[in-house]
Scaffold this motif. Sequence first.
Motif, mmCIF file in Angstrom:
data_model
loop_
_atom_site.group_PDB
_atom_site.id
_atom_site.type_symbol
_atom_site.label_atom_id
_atom_site.label_comp_id
_atom_site.label_asym_id
_atom_site.label_seq_id
_atom_site.Cartn_x
_atom_site.Cartn_y
_atom_site.Cartn_z
ATOM 1 N N GLY A 92 50.664 29.576 31.352
ATOM 2 C CA GLY A 92 49.194 29.691 31.242
ATOM 3 C C GLY A 92 48.516 30.038 32.522
ATOM 4 N N CYS A 94 47.592 32.092 36.000
ATOM 5 C CA CYS A 94 47.591 33.591 36.137
ATOM 6 C C CYS A 94 48.201 33.960 37.623
ATOM 7 C CB CYS A 94 46.070 33.851 36.359
ATOM 8 S SG CYS A 94 45.465 32.845 37.304
ATOM 9 N N CYS B 126 43.317 35.547 32.777
ATOM 10 C CA CYS B 126 42.206 34.895 32.877
ATOM 11 C C CYS B 126 40.835 34.810 32.037
ATOM 12 C CB CYS B 126 41.782 34.652 34.549
ATOM 13 S SG CYS B 126 42.832 34.696 35.433
ATOM 14 N N THR B 128 40.710 35.639 28.810
ATOM 15 C CA THR B 128 40.937 34.977 27.690
ATOM 16 C C THR B 128 40.464 33.731 27.397
ATOM 17 O OG1 THR B 128 42.810 36.507 27.516
ATOM 18 C CG2 THR B 128 42.854 34.817 25.999
ATOM 19 N N GLU B 129 40.612 32.889 28.731
ATOM 20 C CA GLU B 129 40.302 31.441 28.487
ATOM 21 C C GLU B 129 38.781 31.144 28.450
ATOM 22 O OE1 GLU B 129 42.422 29.450 31.735
ATOM 23 O OE2 GLU B 129 44.114 30.844 31.418
ATOM 24 N N LEU B 155 48.136 34.560 24.461
ATOM 25 C CA LEU B 155 47.127 33.887 24.095
ATOM 26 C C LEU B 155 45.987 34.702 23.679
ATOM 27 C CD1 LEU B 155 45.496 30.911 24.112
ATOM 28 C CD2 LEU B 155 44.778 31.515 26.598
ATOM 29 N N LYS B 159 43.846 34.722 20.404
ATOM 30 C CA LYS B 159 42.525 34.468 20.025
ATOM 31 C C LYS B 159 41.491 35.656 19.651
ATOM 32 C CE LYS B 159 41.409 30.765 23.522
ATOM 33 N NZ LYS B 159 40.378 30.490 24.665
#
Lengths: 218, 218
Positions: A92, A94, B126, B128-129, B155, B159
Amino acid sequence: MKKTEIKIYKEILKAEGEWAAKTRESLRKHNILMLNLIGSPGCGKTALLEALLPLLLKKLRCAVLEGDVETARDAERLKDLGIPVSQIITQGTCHLGAQIVNKAVQELPLADLDLIFVENVGNLVCPTEFDIGEAAKLAVLSVTEGEDKPLKYPLLFRKAGAAVLTKIDLLPHLPFDRVKCLEFISQVNGRLPVFEISALKEQGTLTLADWISAFEIG
Amino acid sequence: MKKTEIKIYKEILKAEGEWAAKTRESLRKHNILMLNLIGSPGCGKTALLEALLPLLLKKLRCAVLEGDVETARDAERLKDLGIPVSQIITQGTCHLGAQIVNKAVQELPLADLDLIFVENVGNLVCPTEFDIGEAAKLAVLSVTEGEDKPLKYPLLFRKAGAAVLTKIDLLPHLPFDRVKCLEFISQVNGRLPVFEISALKEQGTLTLADWISAFEIG
């Protein structure tokens, strides 16, 4: 960011810097060149390695550290070359951190190597900010991404030791302004050597392999 | 990460979550759909907007928030459409945060809008979070990036509310396995609608515009 956050961010960077220095020291001791490939997802970093390594292996003993958020697909693509290839899965995160790179470097047979490629996580922003002990960063940009990326993501091109324009075999099919792209790179970093490559058609790979072979570790 | 770092990271996410909730509340009040476009640098997010907006503007009142590390180039590309376009420059940060998006949303003429596109910073990891108050994320993937990206960056595809495959006019020139790509997307998220688009050749844009027009805010 609040004061506490800034303090902790600085502490993380300091700790990372110490790991990078340790890695750099080990590599110097063994006279190994380490290059850190940074570019967007799918810009052709692994394809570039697939094209370059057979050329470089004629003169140099090479290894590869593959960095990915998930899967070992990139390492698998290189396994037939018969060289040490390690996959670092960041789960996860980056970018590759200096500590995990140090661990992976120490596990390589350093006495038998001249060159280590690190393929960083596909990301044009975050990996640029972290020193992992490399001799130079290579900025990898595919022509499919558009000529304006050096202006939009300037930090990488400012910090890099060379830029590699990939997928140039697609130029006849793209609205890509090559001259403008080179101008934009030059605006951001006037001293940056630029290599124009098609890994699939094996164009420009020999010139880049020669540049890497002649690289003097500073 | 050390305990203090984890605590602060959680605090940041909590504060971001509160800003996202505020934005979502404002958008609900005005019955505005906000879509968050996420994809690699150069995957064609701005070109997609250039192709979609003329179609959507026939029925909906639209605005765009452009997120970039540096430069206002993307906002400038859209200025001739005669709609509100704001450029958020993150100054090095690799994603749009919920607080700055809230500020930009509040400055739009909300009473006169039906749809807001947010084009996030070019980065597949990044953005995405971070929830920024959007109704749905659109995962934008260009076929030049290779069919394996849904597995390597799962991810976002997990999502997202839809995936958009861009630059399909280049398929005849690429070693891209379309069937495998659709299989990989389906492995990661079996319910994800996928739209195959060429913004340059205006292929598939009408179908996506219809899907967006019919989107029910949950």
